[in-house]
Design an enzyme around this catalytic site. Structure first.
Site, PDB file in Angstrom:
ATOM      1  N   HIS A 118      26.507  20.080 -16.705  1.00 42.70           N
ATOM      2  CA  HIS A 118      27.526  21.040 -16.259  1.00 42.70           C
ATOM      3  C   HIS A 118      28.904  20.367 -16.297  1.00 42.70           C
ATOM      4  O   HIS A 118      29.875  20.919 -16.842  1.00 42.70           O
ATOM      5  CB  HIS A 118      27.171  21.511 -14.857  1.00 42.70           C
ATOM      6  CG  HIS A 118      27.959  22.681 -14.377  1.00 42.70           C
ATOM      7  ND1 HIS A 118      27.768  23.246 -13.133  1.00 42.70           N
ATOM      8  CD2 HIS A 118      28.960  23.410 -14.947  1.00 42.70           C
ATOM      9  CE1 HIS A 118      28.582  24.267 -12.968  1.00 42.70           C
ATOM     10  NE2 HIS A 118      29.332  24.381 -14.050  1.00 42.70           N
ATOM     11  N   HIS A 146      23.373  18.931 -13.135  1.00 42.36           N
ATOM     12  CA  HIS A 146      24.752  18.699 -12.691  1.00 42.36           C
ATOM     13  C   HIS A 146      25.548  17.957 -13.771  1.00 42.36           C
ATOM     14  O   HIS A 146      26.697  18.299 -14.068  1.00 42.36           O
ATOM     15  CB  HIS A 146      24.757  17.831 -11.429  1.00 42.36           C
ATOM     16  CG  HIS A 146      24.396  18.539 -10.172  1.00 42.36           C
ATOM     17  ND1 HIS A 146      24.987  19.710  -9.783  1.00 42.36           N
ATOM     18  CD2 HIS A 146      23.503  18.210  -9.188  1.00 42.36           C
ATOM     19  CE1 HIS A 146      24.480  20.090  -8.611  1.00 42.36           C
ATOM     20  NE2 HIS A 146      23.582  19.198  -8.242  1.00 42.36           N
ATOM     21  N   HIS A 191      17.136  17.916 -11.892  1.00 42.44           N
ATOM     22  CA  HIS A 191      18.194  18.492 -11.053  1.00 42.44           C
ATOM     23  C   HIS A 191      19.532  17.815 -11.319  1.00 42.44           C
ATOM     24  O   HIS A 191      20.539  18.473 -11.613  1.00 42.44           O
ATOM     25  CB  HIS A 191      17.786  18.332  -9.590  1.00 42.44           C
ATOM     26  CG  HIS A 191      18.749  18.877  -8.595  1.00 42.44           C
ATOM     27  ND1 HIS A 191      18.534  20.057  -7.920  1.00 42.44           N
ATOM     28  CD2 HIS A 191      19.948  18.413  -8.137  1.00 42.44           C
ATOM     29  CE1 HIS A 191      19.538  20.292  -7.104  1.00 42.44           C
ATOM     30  NE2 HIS A 191      20.414  19.302  -7.208  1.00 42.44           N
ATOM     31  N   GLU A 192      19.552  16.500 -11.226  1.00 41.41           N
ATOM     32  CA  GLU A 192      20.823  15.772 -11.359  1.00 41.41           C
ATOM     33  C   GLU A 192      21.365  15.816 -12.782  1.00 41.41           C
ATOM     34  O   GLU A 192      22.586  15.830 -12.984  1.00 41.41           O
ATOM     35  CB  GLU A 192      20.665  14.333 -10.870  1.00 41.41           C
ATOM     36  CG  GLU A 192      20.292  14.201  -9.399  1.00 41.41           C
ATOM     37  CD  GLU A 192      21.252  14.893  -8.449  1.00 41.41           C
ATOM     38  OE1 GLU A 192      22.410  15.148  -8.837  1.00 41.41           O
ATOM     39  OE2 GLU A 192      20.838  15.187  -7.310  1.00 41.41           O
TER      40      GLU A 192
END
Length: 602
Positions: A398, A395, A391-392
């Site tokens: 991105h 980020h 998940h992180e």
């Protein structure tokens, strides 16, 4: 009775498991030197007051210098905040964060003239400026988006006053952070054999995942009893946070803080309201999952300390961090080798602060610094921790791609799209793990984790969003958010979302006091919308391959170069429609049916 298990202090964590803050500044002294230069930047910027509409050259010079200063400020912020989060008790870094904020408030007050002056330039004059100075085209998107909110910009004097109030306005969030991460303490959790375990917010969920129900109950009761003992303080902080949001919204001529928050990122309020309505229409599926959990755990009553426990505990295994990294790397193969090269760079070069230590900020996040992203984890070796890593890093990449592709002024993507990349990574990881297993129990275990993601992200975050919307409405009506008011509303929503098979007790009613996102101004709904968009994108990537990946990488590289709705449309998802939410919940229904079938004989 065994010795209490010790949480290490920061100095005991191996360097290779900490993030490389020295990549930003070699030392605290270097940071202090850079911060001191902001005074000269402030004086230079202030010299343009009253002159921005005079010429294209003035406007360009101000914006280009401002872009450079914004990059400097971002790095200054990242350094002091990342250092402060390593140990929230460290007064040195608390002081540095305070000094930074004071500097930024002064800078904001000195430059508060810019927005009103830019708004006062006529459309005809601005077009003339673009023609006279082609370099100004670099800022067209930025200026157009700013001028979109023209009716909510005040006079220069009023803007200066609001800017000067910024430090005071951040007080509820600042105080809450010190309270929840540094000051509040909890009694040790105790397992069925009487062994004691130190309880912190950072390790609470790992205890709630334990097969030892006594340990889960003890951790649950001790955590929420501590928050309950401070519920009036916590309520006063949340009330103050909502009051200041109301004040700034009304000062800017918005009907309420909700409208102001979504307008800031150019997201229609209908997206938020559609989400809640779509989830309400699908609560029967959530209630069905709660019933299945109760059945598989074999308990007479299902309590909130049972919601994280594995339904197939014998399949549980500890996942070393090195193995988690390799699995995430392998699972993201559909995104292409260019994407995975960046991922490997982050793994190898200390982008990640891995383990819990005394005083470390709880939870997990990614911060997109210009040098490279920084990821905070509190890794515990569980399957959930592995998904948090995926998940992180979603980020992180991105941020990396947006920073690499866009001009600094267009690189910072808005929060509405922030959760898409992270949850797309999680969806791809789940698909990878499901394809790897042929064992019936392991498949059921993984599907349950997928269901838990839906429960925790789509349902639970929507419940948080509805709570935030409702208390905001209370504030708009002139009510005070007392502890009793907050607990009653939070308990009511838990009863609605979890259904009749869950025991909704008075302890869960105070959970609002430990949710930091309620200080982030209508942020949480974007976890649910982002999850829905990510499910749609992950399925498109897996089914369509290269063309879908190209669209997705373009989305990740888009920063804020387009509106968030348009960025997602370019990737193939229309979030103005409730359809992505309904499609995601249809998948939840299908997975739930398979889980029921796989476990019917268990």
């Amino acid at each position: 009775m065994s010795e209490i298990k010790k949480i290490p202090v920061r100095s005991e964590i191996p360097v290779e498991d900490t993030w490389a803050t020295e990549d930003m500044y070699a030392s605290d002294a270097a940071w202090e030197e850079e911060l001191a230069t902001v005074a000269a930047d402030q004086a230079f910027a202030a010299s343009f007051a009253g002159k921005l509409g005079e010429s294209a050259a003035n406007l360009f010079d101000y914006l280009s210098q401002g872009e450079k200063v914004s990059s400097k400020i971002s790095l200054l912020a990242n350094y002091c905040m990342r250092k402060a989060d390593e140990d929230t008790r460290n007064s040195t870094y608390q002081a540095m964060v305070g000094k930074f904020y004071s500097t930024m408030v002064a800078f904001g007050a000195a430059t508060s003239f810019d927005t009103p002056e830019i708004m006062a330039i006529s459309d005809e004059t601005l077009e003339k400026f673009y023609a006279e100075k082609p370099e100004l085209e670099r800022y067209r998107r930025y200026l157009t988006n700013m001028r979109r909110r023209k009716e909510h910009i005040l006079s220069p004097a009023e803007e200066k006053l609001l800017a000067a109030a910024g430090e005071m306005a951040s007080a509820p969030d600042d105080i809450y952070g010190m309270f929840a991460d540094a000051d509040i303490t909890f009694a040790d959790a105790v397992d069925a054999e009487g062994n004691k375990y130190p309880l912190r917010q950072g390790n609470f969920v790992s205890y709630e995942e334990s097969p030892d129900r006594k340990l889960r109950q003890s951790a649950y009761e001790n955590l929420y009893d501590s928050f309950a003992s401070f519920k009036n303080t916590a309520a006063a902080l949340l009330n103050a946070q909502n009051k200041q949001q109301k004040f700034f919204a009304e000062a800017r001529k918005y009907p309420n803080a909700f409208e102001a928050a979504l307008d800031r990122t150019n997201v229609p309020t209908s997206v938020y309201l559609n989400l809640i309505e779509a989830v309400h229409q699908n609560l029967d599926k959530m209630h069905r999952y709660v019933r299945l959990r109760k059945k598989l755990l074999g308990v007479d009553e299902l309590h909130f300390y049972d919601v994280y426990a594995s339904l197939l505990a014998d399949v549980d295994k500890k996942i070393p961090f090195a193995d988690a990294k390799q699995t995430v790397y392998d699972a993201l193969e559909p995104l292409g080798e260019d994407y995975r090269k960046i991922l490997a760079e982050g793994f190898a070069n200390r982008w990640i602060d891995v383990y819990t230590n005394e005083g470390k900020r709880s939870g997990a996040y990614s911060a997109g610094a210009a040098v490279h992203p920084y990821v905070l984890l509190n890794y515990t070796g569980t399957l959930d921790s592995q998904f948090t890593l995926a998940h992180e890093m979603g980020h992180a990449l991105h941020s990396y791609l947006s920073n690499k592709t866009q001009n600094p002024i267009d690189a910072q993507y808005v929060i509405f799209v922030a959760e898409v990349a992270s949850t797309c990574n999680e969806a791809l990881l789940m698909e990878y793990l499901l394809k790897k297993t042929t064992d019936k129990r392991e498949r059921a275990y993984l599907i349950n984790h997928f269901l838990e993601q839906f429960k925790g992200t789509l349902y639970r975050q929507t419940m948080f969003a509805e709570f935030e919307l409702n208390i905001g409405r209370m504030i708009a009506e002139g009510k005070t958010l007392t502890a009793d008011v907050l607990c009653a509303e939070y308990k009511r929503l838990n009863e609605m979302y979890f259904g009749p098979d869950m025991v909704v007790d008075d302890r869960i009613a105070v959970e609002w006091a430990r949710i930091p996102h309620f200080y982030m101004n209508y942020y949480v709904f974007q976890y649910a919308t982002g999850y829905s968009a990510a499910i749609a994108l992950s399925r498109r990537i897996l089914s369509e391959g290269e063309s879908a990946v190209k669209d997705y990488i373009d989305f990740l590289s888009g920063g804020c170069s387009k509106s968030p709705i348009d960025l997602l449309k370019g990737a193939g998802v229309d979030m103005t429609s409730p359809e992505p939410v309904n499609q995601a919940l249809q998948l939840f229904d299908e997975l739930l049916g398979e889980m029921e079938e796989l476990t019917k004989d268990l």
